[in-house]
Design a protein around this motif. Sequence first.
Motif, PDB file in Angstrom:
ATOM      1  N   ALA A  17      -4.082  -0.860  25.242  1.00 46.17           N
ATOM      2  CA  ALA A  17      -3.779  -2.203  24.741  1.00 46.17           C
ATOM      3  C   ALA A  17      -2.554  -2.120  23.842  1.00 46.17           C
ATOM      4  N   LEU A  18      -1.844  -3.220  23.753  1.00 44.42           N
ATOM      5  CA  LEU A  18      -0.654  -3.300  22.918  1.00 44.42           C
ATOM      6  C   LEU A  18      -0.702  -4.611  22.149  1.00 44.42           C
ATOM      7  N   VAL A  19      -0.544  -4.518  20.829  1.00 49.29           N
ATOM      8  CA  VAL A  19      -0.501  -5.701  19.973  1.00 49.29           C
ATOM      9  C   VAL A  19       0.758  -5.591  19.116  1.00 49.29           C
ATOM     10  N   ILE A  20       1.547  -6.655  19.095  1.00 48.81           N
ATOM     11  CA  ILE A  20       2.780  -6.678  18.294  1.00 48.81           C
ATOM     12  C   ILE A  20       2.666  -7.805  17.278  1.00 48.81           C
ATOM     13  N   ARG A  21       2.959  -7.452  16.029  1.00 46.82           N
ATOM     14  CA  ARG A  21       2.955  -8.421  14.938  1.00 46.82           C
ATOM     15  C   ARG A  21       4.326  -8.426  14.279  1.00 46.82           C
ATOM     16  N   PRO A  22       4.682  -9.519  13.599  1.00 48.33           N
ATOM     17  CA  PRO A  22       5.953  -9.530  12.883  1.00 48.33           C
ATOM     18  C   PRO A  22       5.939  -8.512  11.733  1.00 48.33           C
ATOM     19  N   PHE A  23       7.084  -7.879  11.498  1.00 49.32           N
ATOM     20  CA  PHE A  23       7.201  -6.947  10.378  1.00 49.32           C
ATOM     21  C   PHE A  23       7.195  -7.736   9.076  1.00 49.32           C
ATOM     22  N   ASN A  24       6.540  -7.193   8.071  1.00 48.50           N
ATOM     23  CA  ASN A  24       6.468  -7.844   6.772  1.00 48.50           C
ATOM     24  C   ASN A  24       7.058  -6.913   5.726  1.00 48.50           C
ATOM     25  N   GLU A  25       8.097  -7.351   5.045  1.00 45.51           N
ATOM     26  CA  GLU A  25       8.793  -6.540   4.044  1.00 45.51           C
ATOM     27  C   GLU A  25       7.907  -6.133   2.869  1.00 45.51           C
TER      28      GLU A  25
END
Length: 123
Positions: free
Chosen positions: A17-25
């Motif tokens: 499985a692959l899950v992509i989330r936005p990067f958070n500084e």
Amino acid sequence: HPYIYKITFATANESSALVIRPFNEKGTLKDLIYKAKPKDPFLKKYCNPKKIQGLELQQIKTYGRQILEVLKFLHEKGFPYGHLHSANVMLDGDTCKLLDLENSLLGLPSFYRSYFSQFRKIN
């Protein structure tokens, strides 16, 4: 839910499985406690106990309430969440958002499974 971190893309097949989330500084709650930058290597971030700082009482109250609210929401929906730890709590301003809700759907064992399994009466 306002306390669940959004997913940009997700896909799965029979073997992965692959899950992509936005990067958070700002990083996670663990990064805040360790005064670490999210992009630093793991050992550099978390293996220096001199840099650890506690949270202020107001932060504990705010983050604790938000985490309990989202856990209550998930419980009411019958959704198991066994991966609660500081690295799975993303900070977005003064808001906490849970990560890795997909772990139970993928059949990954709970973060605390090794602690639970030592008690014979718990199924």
